[in-house]
Scaffold this active site. Structure first.
Site, short mmCIF file in Angstrom:
data_model
loop_
_atom_site.label_atom_id
_atom_site.label_comp_id
_atom_site.label_asym_id
_atom_site.label_seq_id
_atom_site.Cartn_x
_atom_site.Cartn_y
_atom_site.Cartn_z
N ASN A 118 0.86 -1.18 0.00
CA ASN A 118 0.00 0.00 0.00
C ASN A 118 0.90 1.23 0.00
OD1 ASN A 118 -1.83 2.01 0.47
ND2 ASN A 118 -2.41 1.34 2.53
N SER B 153 2.82 -2.18 10.51
CA SER B 153 4.25 -2.24 10.80
C SER B 153 4.90 -3.58 10.43
CB SER B 153 4.53 -1.90 12.27
OG SER B 153 4.14 -0.58 12.55
N GLU C 257 -7.15 4.92 7.78
CA GLU C 257 -6.86 6.33 7.45
C GLU C 257 -8.05 6.98 6.75
OE1 GLU C 257 -3.15 5.56 5.48
OE2 GLU C 257 -2.24 5.02 7.40
N GLU D 234 -6.10 -4.77 10.63
CA GLU D 234 -5.12 -3.69 10.77
C GLU D 234 -5.40 -2.91 12.05
OE1 GLU D 234 -2.92 -2.76 6.99
OE2 GLU D 234 -4.52 -1.30 7.18
N GLY E 12 1.92 2.16 10.96
CA GLY E 12 2.90 3.24 10.83
C GLY E 12 3.59 3.61 12.13
N HIS F 261 -9.89 1.41 4.80
CA HIS F 261 -8.62 1.58 5.52
C HIS F 261 -8.84 2.57 6.68
CE1 HIS F 261 -4.51 2.64 6.45
NE2 HIS F 261 -4.14 1.55 5.80
N GLY G 72 2.56 -1.20 4.43
CA GLY G 72 2.59 0.22 4.10
C GLY G 72 4.02 0.69 3.90
N GLY G 73 4.59 1.29 4.95
CA GLY G 73 5.92 1.90 4.88
C GLY G 73 6.97 1.04 4.19
N LYS H 182 0.10 4.29 -0.34
CA LYS H 182 -0.55 5.47 0.26
C LYS H 182 -0.30 6.72 -0.62
CE LYS H 182 -0.35 3.26 4.72
NZ LYS H 182 -0.37 3.38 6.17
P1 PGA Z 1 2.40 0.27 7.79
O1 PGA Z 1 0.96 0.50 7.09
O2 PGA Z 1 2.95 -1.02 7.25
O3 PGA Z 1 3.20 1.47 7.41
O4 PGA Z 1 2.15 0.18 9.27
C1 PGA Z 1 0.07 -0.56 6.90
C2 PGA Z 1 -1.18 -0.06 6.25
O5 PGA Z 1 -1.63 1.04 6.60
O6 PGA Z 1 -1.76 -0.72 5.37
#
Ligand code: PGA
Length: 254
Positions: free
Chosen positions: A8, A215, A100, A170, A176, A98, A236-237, A10
């Site tokens: 992802n 994470s 966010e 999640e 994050g 999601h 994500g990251g 983002k």
């Molecule tokens: P992250 O994000 O791996 O940076 O924690 C995961 C996500 O939001 O899908």
């Protein structure tokens, strides 16, 4: 069951930067990766067209996901992108609900449900995200909270529409933050969700993938991804770094 790893991206990368990252990831993937894992990338709307062109021209074994979709089909909804528009770009998957989007764009479970139904009508596989806040977890009511997210978010899903459905746990406190959930946290929630959805008419063993996100990194991926109930990860990251992302994929051993 084949595992799935979704990157992802983002709100990161222009379409040109996205193509570069796609090519780096593809170059580093082992030849037989597609036999045991589905690799999916979720760039911004603006990159979908270019990324899809590279995937199809170079016949890459990588699937494409959107990060969101409109709950509307067409009309006077400035700035929205419909499921049908995504389908015409050969988008295979779409992240929906999601945290966010729920938090910063006020998406309710009802809105998420409308989006899920639109995706299923267009034969795009929803990557349905759910998960509790730190407050829910500390209060101890997180399983009830998740039950409600799933019952409302997947309301009226019809069996004949579901070829595949990805359910991504999640926990908000893990996204994050570097605070990955423990393997016991993950197993507890995914087992609970499995029982919950197994009572739904659309459920079958083959079409529901239970995955984890929050994470995920090369350091913790092996433990998470080699746990039987975990069918994959939403990253994500770490998905913005081709080395880290491919290490995560390569950590799958079962
Ligand atoms: P992250 O994000 O791996 O940076 O924690 C995961 C996500 O939001 O899908």
């Amino acid at each position: 069951m084949k595992k799935i790893i979704i990157g992802n991206w983002k709100l990161n990368l222009t379409h040109l930067e996205g193509i570069q990252l796609l090519q780096k990831i593809n170059y580093s993937l082992q030849k037989d990766t597609e036999e045991y894992v589905e690799v999916v990338l979720a760039p911004s709307f603006t990159s979908l067209r270019s990324i899809q062109t590279v995937i199809s021209t170079d016949k890459l074994k990588i699937k494409l996901s959107s990060q969101d979709v409109s709950r509307y089909s067409e009309g006077a909804y400035t700035g929205e992108v419909s499921a049908n528009q995504l389908l015409k770009l050969s988008v295979d998957y779409c992240i929906v609900g999601h945290s966010e989007r729920r938090e910063y764009f006020h998406e309710t479970d009802e809105i998420v449900n409308e989006k899920v139904l639109k995706l299923l009508d267009s034969e795009i596989v929803p990557i349905f995200c759910f998960g509790e806040s730190l407050q829910n977890r500390e209060q101890g009511n997180y399983l009830d909270y998740i039950k409600n997210q799933i019952n409302t978010g997947l309301k009226n899903v019809r069996k004949d529409k579901v070829n595949k459905l990805v359910l991504a746990y999640e926990p908000i406190w893990a996204i994050g933050t570097g605070n990955v959930a423990t393997i016991d946290n993950i197993i507890e929630v995914l087992e609970y969700v499995k029982v919950l959805v197994s009572e739904k008419s659309f459920f079958s063993e083959e079409n529901i993938l239970l995955i984890y996100g929050g994470s995920v990194s090369p350091d913790n991926a092996s433990e998470i991804l080699n746990t039987k109930i975990v069918n994959g990860a939403l990253v994500g990251g770490a998905s913005l770094d081709s080395d880290k992302f491919v290490k995560i994929i390569n950590s799958i051993s079962i």
